[in-house]
Design a protein around this motif. Structure first.
Motif, mmCIF file in Angstrom:
data_model
loop_
_atom_site.group_PDB
_atom_site.id
_atom_site.type_symbol
_atom_site.label_atom_id
_atom_site.label_comp_id
_atom_site.label_asym_id
_atom_site.label_seq_id
_atom_site.Cartn_x
_atom_site.Cartn_y
_atom_site.Cartn_z
ATOM 1 N N LEU A 145 4.260 -10.478 -0.494
ATOM 2 C CA LEU A 145 4.203 -9.328 -1.199
ATOM 3 C C LEU A 145 5.485 -8.620 -0.976
ATOM 4 O O LEU A 145 5.472 -7.384 -1.513
ATOM 5 N N SER A 146 6.671 -9.068 -0.842
ATOM 6 C CA SER A 146 7.578 -8.455 -0.521
ATOM 7 C C SER A 146 8.165 -7.722 -1.692
ATOM 8 O O SER A 146 9.194 -6.484 -1.734
ATOM 9 N N SER A 147 8.135 -8.336 -3.016
ATOM 10 C CA SER A 147 8.349 -7.383 -4.209
ATOM 11 C C SER A 147 7.539 -6.506 -4.745
ATOM 12 O O SER A 147 7.839 -5.904 -5.716
ATOM 13 N N PHE A 148 6.290 -6.417 -4.123
ATOM 14 C CA PHE A 148 5.305 -5.527 -4.826
ATOM 15 C C PHE A 148 4.995 -4.083 -3.857
ATOM 16 O O PHE A 148 4.843 -3.161 -4.500
ATOM 17 N N VAL A 149 5.119 -4.329 -2.519
ATOM 18 C CA VAL A 149 4.699 -3.099 -1.771
ATOM 19 C C VAL A 149 5.899 -2.900 -0.717
ATOM 20 O O VAL A 149 6.508 -4.076 -0.028
ATOM 21 N N PRO A 150 5.830 -1.827 -0.086
ATOM 22 C CA PRO A 150 6.998 -1.591 1.285
ATOM 23 C C PRO A 150 6.544 -2.655 2.203
ATOM 24 O O PRO A 150 5.344 -2.942 2.412
ATOM 25 N N LYS A 151 7.363 -2.870 3.182
ATOM 26 C CA LYS A 151 6.881 -3.729 4.359
ATOM 27 C C LYS A 151 5.926 -3.407 5.127
ATOM 28 O O LYS A 151 5.044 -4.071 5.572
ATOM 29 N N ALA A 152 5.812 -2.086 5.435
ATOM 30 C CA ALA A 152 4.433 -1.521 6.072
ATOM 31 C C ALA A 152 3.258 -1.930 5.531
ATOM 32 O O ALA A 152 2.203 -2.086 6.223
#
Ligand code: PNS
Length: 163
Positions: A145-152
């Motif tokens: 998911l790293s390029s779709f949403v912030p880490k949290a």
């Protein structure tokens, strides 16, 4: 006069595309209120409080977030806008296919509250295909998911979908 805009949506959850639109909105308005629709008729993965907490985490420490507030609402958006003294609604439009729904929604809101305008903003090209539902689909199948949403948000999604 200070300009106040609402940035409404389900934000279930907030994506990098939402963040991009929010940052753009902060450059146009004095105050931007991210307005999370809860008890909307859509079934949500995150509760209203969880979505607010995630949004607050995502914007924490960002220079442009000084004039951003995050609130939740139920009922009609225009009623909430009046309560907040906001006369602009900000919506992100990623592709032409978004526009029909957005146009209908904007016209409905205009009929209900003629003094409230909808402003459409385009995200950066790299975010034009990202949607909360696509993100949830990738999360469900344990994708990156790293390029779709912030880490949290990625961590919160992983926790929700952990089998
Ligand atoms: O992120 P979404 O799900 O596209 O956001 C849609 C939202 C929440 C902005 C819209 O459904 C909404 O405003 N709901 C509140 C009810 C309302 O005011 N409806 C009239 C406009 S169609």
């Amino acid at each position: 006069m200070k300009t106040i805009a609402l940035y409404p949506g389900s934000f279930d959850p907030m994506t990098n595309g939402h963040l991009d639109i929010l940052e753009r909105a902060t450059k146009l308005f004095d105050r931007v209120i991210v307005t999370v629709a809860v008890n909307n008729r859509k079934e949500a993965v995150f509760s209203g409080d969880e979505r607010i907490e995630l949004i607050e985490t995502c914007i924490a420490g960002k220079e442009w977030s000084k004039n951003v507030e995050v609130k939740q609402f139920t009922g009609l958006l225009v009623d909430h806008a009046k309560k907040m003294n906001a006369n602009t609604l900000v919506r992100g439009v990623r592709q032409i296919s978004d526009f029909e729904y957005e146009f209908r929604m904007a016209l409905t809101n205009k009929r209900l509250a003629p003094n409230i305008d909808t402003v459409f903003l385009m995200p950066d090209e790299e975010f034009t295909f990202i949607s909360a539902s696509i993100v949830k689909e990738v999360a469900y199948w344990d994708g990156d998911l790293s390029s779709f949403v912030p880490k949290a948000v990625a961590e919160a999604l992983k926790k929700k979908f952990r089998k």
